[in-house]
Scaffold this active site. Structure first.
Site, PDB file in Angstrom:
ATOM      1  N   PRO A 128       0.832  -1.210   0.016  1.00 40.76           N
ATOM      2  CA  PRO A 128       0.018  -0.122  -0.007  1.00 40.76           C
ATOM      3  C   PRO A 128       0.494   1.352  -0.039  1.00 40.76           C
ATOM      4  CG  PRO A 128      -0.052  -0.918   2.173  1.00 40.76           C
ATOM      5  CD  PRO A 128       0.756  -1.978   1.159  1.00 40.76           C
ATOM      6  N   CYS A 129       1.359   1.489  -1.198  1.00 43.40           N
ATOM      7  CA  CYS A 129       2.144   2.859  -1.191  1.00 43.40           C
ATOM      8  C   CYS A 129       1.241   4.211  -1.238  1.00 43.40           C
ATOM      9  CB  CYS A 129       2.927   3.087  -2.494  1.00 43.40           C
ATOM     10  SG  CYS A 129       1.939   2.485  -3.974  1.00 43.40           S
ATOM     11  N   HIS A 130      -0.187   3.797  -1.546  1.00 46.27           N
ATOM     12  CA  HIS A 130      -1.048   4.967  -1.249  1.00 46.27           C
ATOM     13  C   HIS A 130      -1.129   5.639   0.173  1.00 46.27           C
ATOM     14  CE1 HIS A 130      -3.269   1.584  -0.807  1.00 46.27           C
ATOM     15  NE2 HIS A 130      -4.250   2.202   0.323  1.00 46.27           N
TER      16      HIS A 130
END
Length: 167
Positions: A128-130
């Site tokens: 989850p780079c968001h």
């Protein structure tokens, strides 16, 4: 090793998926800034990993899944893989700054390098780079575009519903 590819519809647009028998290799948004390098062995098809990924992504977008249980096979440098593995430790509905992520990776002075590795994450959503945001809480850089980042964070309850990206 053959890599099978497919597209899956999602609320943030079509997602390109690629997987070999060892794991999921790529998830890409329509206008991905850093597409994964494709080999001659990549072909349209299906396999067990892609079926699992489609099901779990569907559950995530339906609000029924908070973590992913998929075999992953991202390809990158040792540093990139370390950053990507650390992304997986950011809990659903929470965010970290780039500086906090750099500290977790053990490189507190390397926020820019961590940001660059984050931007080349081949498995967004699953890794989850968001959930990585600016130190001031701003939504900064995202391969799927800032509206997609906003959508994902709202889905997870990490942004107030009244938050407006371009207000």
């Amino acid at each position: 090793m053959n890599v099978q590819t497919t597209f899956v519809d999602s609320p943030v647009g079509p997602l390109f998926l690629a997987a070999d028998d060892s794991g999921l290799r790529a998830i890409e948004f329509r206008d991905n800034r850093h597409p994964v390098r494709r080999g001659d062995d990549w072909q349209v098809g299906d396999n067990a990993v892609l079926r699992m990924a489609r099901r779990q992504l569907g559950e995530y977008f339906a609000g029924e899944r908070r973590t992913f249980d998929l075999p992953l096979s991202p390809h990158g440098t040792e540093f990139q893989c370390n950053v990507w593995a650390t992304l997986a430790t950011i809990p659903y509905g929470e965010t970290l700054s780039y500086a906090q992520l750099a500290a977790r990776v053990g490189r507190p002075g390397a926020s820019r390098a961590v940001g660059a590795a984050n931007g080349r994450n081949p498995l967004p959503i699953v890794l989850p780079c968001h959930r990585v945001i600016g130190a001031d809480g701003a939504l900064t850089g995202f391969g799927g575009g800032l509206p997609t980042k906003q959508y994902l964070l709202k889905l997870e309850g990490a942004l107030p519903q009244e938050f407006e990206l371009f207000a």
